[in-house]
Design a protein around this motif. Structure first.
Motif, PDB file in Angstrom:
ATOM      1  N   LEU A  28     -12.531   2.265  -5.083  1.00 28.96           N
ATOM      2  CA  LEU A  28     -12.811   3.446  -5.849  1.00 28.96           C
ATOM      3  C   LEU A  28     -11.873   4.546  -6.139  1.00 28.96           C
ATOM      4  CD1 LEU A  28     -16.607   4.167  -4.563  1.00 28.96           C
ATOM      5  CD2 LEU A  28     -15.813   3.185  -6.818  1.00 28.96           C
ATOM      6  N   VAL A  29     -11.010   4.751  -4.836  1.00 25.20           N
ATOM      7  CA  VAL A  29      -9.891   5.779  -5.320  1.00 25.20           C
ATOM      8  C   VAL A  29      -8.825   5.059  -6.180  1.00 25.20           C
ATOM      9  CG1 VAL A  29      -7.869   6.646  -4.045  1.00 25.20           C
ATOM     10  CG2 VAL A  29     -10.177   6.757  -2.943  1.00 25.20           C
ATOM     11  N   ALA A  30      -8.594   3.707  -6.094  1.00 16.64           N
ATOM     12  CA  ALA A  30      -7.597   3.131  -7.025  1.00 16.64           C
ATOM     13  C   ALA A  30      -8.262   3.387  -8.618  1.00 16.64           C
ATOM     14  CB  ALA A  30      -7.381   1.634  -6.654  1.00 16.64           C
ATOM     15  N   ALA A  31      -9.393   3.158  -8.664  1.00 11.29           N
ATOM     16  CA  ALA A  31      -9.914   3.250 -10.066  1.00 11.29           C
ATOM     17  C   ALA A  31     -10.091   4.422 -10.577  1.00 11.29           C
ATOM     18  CB  ALA A  31     -11.255   2.530 -10.176  1.00 11.29           C
ATOM     19  N   GLN A  38       0.923   2.026 -11.594  1.00 11.54           N
ATOM     20  CA  GLN A  38       1.676   2.917 -10.525  1.00 11.54           C
ATOM     21  C   GLN A  38       1.594   1.997  -9.202  1.00 11.54           C
ATOM     22  OE1 GLN A  38      -0.705   6.355 -10.274  1.00 11.54           O
ATOM     23  NE2 GLN A  38       0.656   7.443 -11.442  1.00 11.54           N
ATOM     24  N   PRO A  39       2.439   2.142  -8.247  1.00 11.89           N
ATOM     25  CA  PRO A  39       2.698   1.370  -7.048  1.00 11.89           C
ATOM     26  C   PRO A  39       1.289   1.616  -6.005  1.00 11.89           C
ATOM     27  CG  PRO A  39       4.635   2.241  -7.476  1.00 11.89           C
ATOM     28  CD  PRO A  39       3.612   2.998  -8.446  1.00 11.89           C
ATOM     29  N   MET A  40       1.122   2.724  -6.169  1.00  8.22           N
ATOM     30  CA  MET A  40      -0.348   3.249  -5.241  1.00  8.22           C
ATOM     31  C   MET A  40      -1.447   2.653  -5.719  1.00  8.22           C
ATOM     32  SD  MET A  40      -1.219   4.935  -2.862  1.00  8.22           S
ATOM     33  CE  MET A  40      -0.238   6.144  -2.402  1.00  8.22           C
ATOM     34  N   PHE A  41      -1.359   2.181  -7.133  1.00  7.15           N
ATOM     35  CA  PHE A  41      -2.834   1.416  -7.193  1.00  7.15           C
ATOM     36  C   PHE A  41      -2.654   0.077  -6.849  1.00  7.15           C
ATOM     37  CE2 PHE A  41      -4.776  -1.640 -10.132  1.00  7.15           C
ATOM     38  CZ  PHE A  41      -5.979  -1.199 -10.335  1.00  7.15           C
ATOM     39  N   VAL A  42      -1.445  -0.663  -6.847  1.00 10.45           N
ATOM     40  CA  VAL A  42      -1.142  -1.919  -6.109  1.00 10.45           C
ATOM     41  C   VAL A  42      -1.430  -1.760  -4.719  1.00 10.45           C
ATOM     42  CG1 VAL A  42       0.306  -3.834  -5.662  1.00 10.45           C
ATOM     43  CG2 VAL A  42       0.382  -2.564  -7.948  1.00 10.45           C
ATOM     44  N   VAL A  43      -1.189  -0.599  -3.821  1.00 10.47           N
ATOM     45  CA  VAL A  43      -1.170  -0.447  -2.504  1.00 10.47           C
ATOM     46  C   VAL A  43      -2.686  -0.515  -2.094  1.00 10.47           C
ATOM     47  CG1 VAL A  43      -0.821   0.780  -0.699  1.00 10.47           C
ATOM     48  CG2 VAL A  43       0.924   0.122  -2.058  1.00 10.47           C
ATOM     49  N   LEU A  44      -3.416   0.431  -3.031  1.00 10.75           N
ATOM     50  CA  LEU A  44      -4.771   0.735  -2.633  1.00 10.75           C
ATOM     51  C   LEU A  44      -5.894  -0.702  -3.014  1.00 10.75           C
ATOM     52  CD1 LEU A  44      -5.212   4.078  -4.043  1.00 10.75           C
ATOM     53  CD2 LEU A  44      -5.656   3.445  -1.640  1.00 10.75           C
ATOM     54  N   VAL A  45      -5.423  -1.375  -3.848  1.00 12.54           N
ATOM     55  CA  VAL A  45      -6.023  -2.626  -4.456  1.00 12.54           C
ATOM     56  C   VAL A  45      -6.070  -3.729  -3.298  1.00 12.54           C
ATOM     57  CG1 VAL A  45      -6.426  -4.553  -6.113  1.00 12.54           C
ATOM     58  CG2 VAL A  45      -6.441  -2.098  -6.639  1.00 12.54           C
ATOM     59  N   LEU A  46      -4.814  -3.812  -2.716  1.00 17.80           N
ATOM     60  CA  LEU A  46      -4.268  -4.783  -1.758  1.00 17.80           C
ATOM     61  C   LEU A  46      -5.308  -4.476  -0.419  1.00 17.80           C
ATOM     62  CD1 LEU A  46      -0.595  -5.646  -2.330  1.00 17.80           C
ATOM     63  CD2 LEU A  46      -2.823  -6.991  -2.689  1.00 17.80           C
TER      64      LEU A  46
END
Length: 70
Positions: A28-31, A38-46
């Motif tokens: 939810l935070v990533a979305a 953004q790299p933060m998106f990838v980190v949150l999804v992983l």
């Protein structure tokens, strides 16, 4: 199974599913906060995938482990 045993089983499974709530929160935070490049998106999804996998592993292991006699 008695009512107490069923209740205990439900509590045990719910406890082992608790990492999945954090994984859903990561998705939810990533979305909502980040954009896909953004790299933060990838980190949150992983991290979300890892937490959901952990919850699935814990529940599966709990259900496959034979019960110990009391």
């Amino acid at each position: 199974m008695t009512v107490e045993q069923v209740d205990s089983l439900r509590k045990d499974i719910a406890l082992r599913c608790s990492p999945a709530l954090a994984g859903i929160a990561c998705f939810l935070v990533a979305a909502r906060v980040t954009v896909p490049p953004q790299p933060m998106f990838v980190v949150l999804v992983l991290e979300g995938i890892a937490l959901l996998g952990l919850a699935a592993f814990l529940v599966r292991r709990y259900l496959k482990t034979p019960a110990t006699p009391d």
